[in-house]
Write an enzyme that holds these catalytic residues in place. Structure first.
Site, PDB file in Angstrom:
ATOM      1  N   GLU A  35      28.327 -35.998  16.744  1.00 48.56           N
ATOM      2  CA  GLU A  35      28.131 -36.819  15.537  1.00 48.56           C
ATOM      3  C   GLU A  35      26.665 -36.874  15.101  1.00 48.56           C
ATOM      4  O   GLU A  35      26.380 -37.101  13.934  1.00 48.56           O
ATOM      5  CB  GLU A  35      28.645 -38.253  15.742  1.00 48.56           C
ATOM      6  CG  GLU A  35      30.145 -38.397  15.678  1.00 48.56           C
ATOM      7  CD  GLU A  35      30.770 -38.325  17.054  1.00 48.56           C
ATOM      8  OE1 GLU A  35      30.230 -37.618  17.944  1.00 48.56           O
ATOM      9  OE2 GLU A  35      31.805 -38.976  17.258  1.00 48.56           O
ATOM     10  N   HIS A  37      24.512 -34.322  15.104  1.00 48.59           N
ATOM     11  CA  HIS A  37      24.321 -33.172  14.213  1.00 48.59           C
ATOM     12  C   HIS A  37      25.061 -33.387  12.896  1.00 48.59           C
ATOM     13  O   HIS A  37      24.551 -33.076  11.819  1.00 48.59           O
ATOM     14  CB  HIS A  37      24.873 -31.891  14.858  1.00 48.59           C
ATOM     15  CG  HIS A  37      24.224 -31.508  16.141  1.00 48.59           C
ATOM     16  ND1 HIS A  37      24.851 -31.631  17.361  1.00 48.59           N
ATOM     17  CD2 HIS A  37      23.002 -31.000  16.406  1.00 48.59           C
ATOM     18  CE1 HIS A  37      24.047 -31.211  18.314  1.00 48.59           C
ATOM     19  NE2 HIS A  37      22.912 -30.826  17.773  1.00 48.59           N
ATOM     20  N   GLN A  61      13.024 -21.430  24.320  1.00 47.10           N
ATOM     21  CA  GLN A  61      12.661 -22.834  24.593  1.00 47.10           C
ATOM     22  C   GLN A  61      13.195 -23.321  25.927  1.00 47.10           C
ATOM     23  O   GLN A  61      13.050 -24.500  26.256  1.00 47.10           O
ATOM     24  CB  GLN A  61      13.077 -23.748  23.441  1.00 47.10           C
ATOM     25  CG  GLN A  61      14.563 -23.903  23.218  1.00 47.10           C
ATOM     26  CD  GLN A  61      14.878 -24.661  21.934  1.00 47.10           C
ATOM     27  OE1 GLN A  61      14.769 -24.122  20.835  1.00 47.10           O
ATOM     28  NE2 GLN A  61      15.256 -25.925  22.036  1.00 47.10           N
ATOM     29  N   GLU A 149      15.869 -38.029  15.226  1.00 47.72           N
ATOM     30  CA  GLU A 149      14.777 -38.817  15.822  1.00 47.72           C
ATOM     31  C   GLU A 149      14.944 -38.954  17.330  1.00 47.72           C
ATOM     32  O   GLU A 149      14.020 -39.382  18.012  1.00 47.72           O
ATOM     33  CB  GLU A 149      14.706 -40.201  15.155  1.00 47.72           C
ATOM     34  CG  GLU A 149      14.159 -40.110  13.740  1.00 47.72           C
ATOM     35  CD  GLU A 149      14.250 -41.419  12.974  1.00 47.72           C
ATOM     36  OE1 GLU A 149      14.865 -42.382  13.477  1.00 47.72           O
ATOM     37  OE2 GLU A 149      13.718 -41.464  11.844  1.00 47.72           O
ATOM     38  N   ARG A 188      24.023 -32.529  25.964  1.00 49.83           N
ATOM     39  CA  ARG A 188      23.945 -32.536  27.430  1.00 49.83           C
ATOM     40  C   ARG A 188      24.757 -33.681  28.047  1.00 49.83           C
ATOM     41  O   ARG A 188      24.963 -33.677  29.258  1.00 49.83           O
ATOM     42  CB  ARG A 188      22.491 -32.577  27.900  1.00 49.83           C
ATOM     43  CG  ARG A 188      21.755 -31.277  27.616  1.00 49.83           C
ATOM     44  CD  ARG A 188      20.401 -31.194  28.301  1.00 49.83           C
ATOM     45  NE  ARG A 188      19.848 -29.853  28.229  1.00 49.83           N
ATOM     46  CZ  ARG A 188      18.952 -29.423  27.324  1.00 49.83           C
ATOM     47  NH1 ARG A 188      18.521 -30.249  26.393  1.00 49.83           N
ATOM     48  NH2 ARG A 188      18.510 -28.175  27.342  1.00 49.83           N
TER      49      ARG A 188
HETATM   50  O1  PAF Z   1      16.903 -29.631  18.600  1.00 52.40           O
HETATM   51  C1  PAF Z   1      17.437 -28.524  18.813  1.00 52.40           C
HETATM   52  O2  PAF Z   1      18.657 -28.394  18.907  1.00 52.40           O
HETATM   53  C2  PAF Z   1      16.557 -27.296  18.961  1.00 52.40           C
HETATM   54  O3  PAF Z   1      15.391 -27.581  19.629  1.00 52.40           O
HETATM   55  C3  PAF Z   1      16.264 -26.594  17.615  1.00 52.40           C
HETATM   56  C4  PAF Z   1      15.443 -27.467  16.697  1.00 52.40           C
HETATM   57  C5  PAF Z   1      17.563 -26.218  16.928  1.00 52.40           C
HETATM   58  C6  PAF Z   1      15.466 -25.314  17.859  1.00 52.40           C
HETATM   59  O4  PAF Z   1      16.161 -24.422  18.656  1.00 52.40           O
END
Ligand code: PAF
Length: 295
Positions: A35, A37, A61, A149, A188
């Site tokens: 939710e 996203h 990352q 945020e 996660r």
């Molecule tokens: O917040 C995330 O899911 C990732 O760090 C992002 C901004 C999509 C970059 O891979």
């Protein structure tokens, strides 16, 4: 809703939208959508004529010992959610599309911002984030881009990158979406078993207790420090142990960091002022969870 796997497909689509004078919002994601996203896509849909969401688990990352391989992936479910929320185009590239043979260019902040908080235990993380986000900006050329945020450090770092590099995109931060018991929505959270899921509530509990303490007159000390508004302020050294004690009471929780930092520079503060962030990262079992509140 269209699905594009190549940079060229996205460019063609966006070029046509721009020719028609339409505005474009980008929601970058790594999939496993929840939710949180969905609320970003909803906001982009309200603000812009066209919404692009990227679904790409960005390898740069993740450190070698992190959860790149096991990171949850369910592209079909992601597409169902995106379609329901009005997304027009999903960009779902392969790793080789984003990082072709010989890839050698990275975007990195050199200030302390990326060394604080999550940067302490995830040293290369923000270099990977900035690199993929700036590449997505170059591909999609959005008018606005939407970030949660909950990832407050990521949001601050991206704002800095966009300002420093004069990138022509407006960054929109969107509020953290929470479960009924306060746990911030996160991909996660799927890793947690039932006991861990219950234990994870300690994050929100501790943050709320800190906010109550700060907001409660009797605990405030009358000082005015440079950069703070005159009047009663609260010292971070009073609040940090309170948070630490609450988390210590939860046997499944292990503290990574508890910090109170300036909301923009992410530097630790001594006297807490409006706009500062109280940020926590803990491990519940093997799962690392982060959360924060703004004072
Ligand atoms: O917040 C995330 O899911 C990732 O760090 C992002 C901004 C999509 C970059 O891979």
């Amino acid at each position: 809703m269209k699905i594009a796997t190549t940079i060229e497909e996205v460019r063609q689509e966006v070029r046509e939208w721009k020719r028609q004078g339409l505005t474009v919002g980008l929601v970058p994601t790594m999939g496993a959508l929840h939710e949180g996203h969905a609320s970003l896509v909803e906001r982009a849909y309200r603000d812009c004529n066209r919404v692009v969401a990227s679904v790409f688990v960005n390898p740069t990352q993740f450190a070698a010992d992190e959860d790149l391989e096991s990171y949850p992936r369910d592209f079909e479910e992601d597409c169902r959610i995106l379609q329901r929320k009005g997304c027009h185009l999903v960009f779902h590239p392969s790793v080789s599309e984003m990082y072709p043979e010989g890839f050698a260019t990275y975007v990195e902040l050199t200030s302390d911002m990326t060394k604080q908080l999550c940067g302490k235990t995830r040293p290369g993380h923000f270099k990977g984030v900035c690199t993929v986000v700036s590449k997505l900006f170059n591909i999609v050329t959005p008018d606005k881009a939407y970030f949660g945020e909950k990832d407050a450090q990521q949001l601050a770092v991206i704002r800095r990158m966009v300002f420093d590099m004069a990138m022509d995109v407006k960054i929109v931060g969107c509020p953290t979406v929470r479960e009924a018991d306060g746990l911030a929505k996160s991909s996660r959270n799927d890793y947690l078993n039932d006991d861990e899921r219950k234990a994870a509530c300690v994050l929100y509990r501790a943050l709320q207790a800190a906010l109550e303490y700060i907001g409660d007159g009797p605990h405030a000390v009358a000082v005015s420090a440079p950069g703070t508004s005159a009047g009663p302020c609260t010292e971070a050294s009073n609040v940090l142990p309170l948070i630490r004690n609450i988390i210590a009471e939860e046997p499944l929780a292990e503290i990574d960091y508890i910090e109170i930092v300036d909301g923009e520079t992410l530097q630790p503060v001594e006297i807490i002022k409006a706009g500062d962030l109280i940020a926590i990262a803990i491990y519940i079992g093997k799962t690392r969870l982060i959360d924060n509140v703004r004072v």
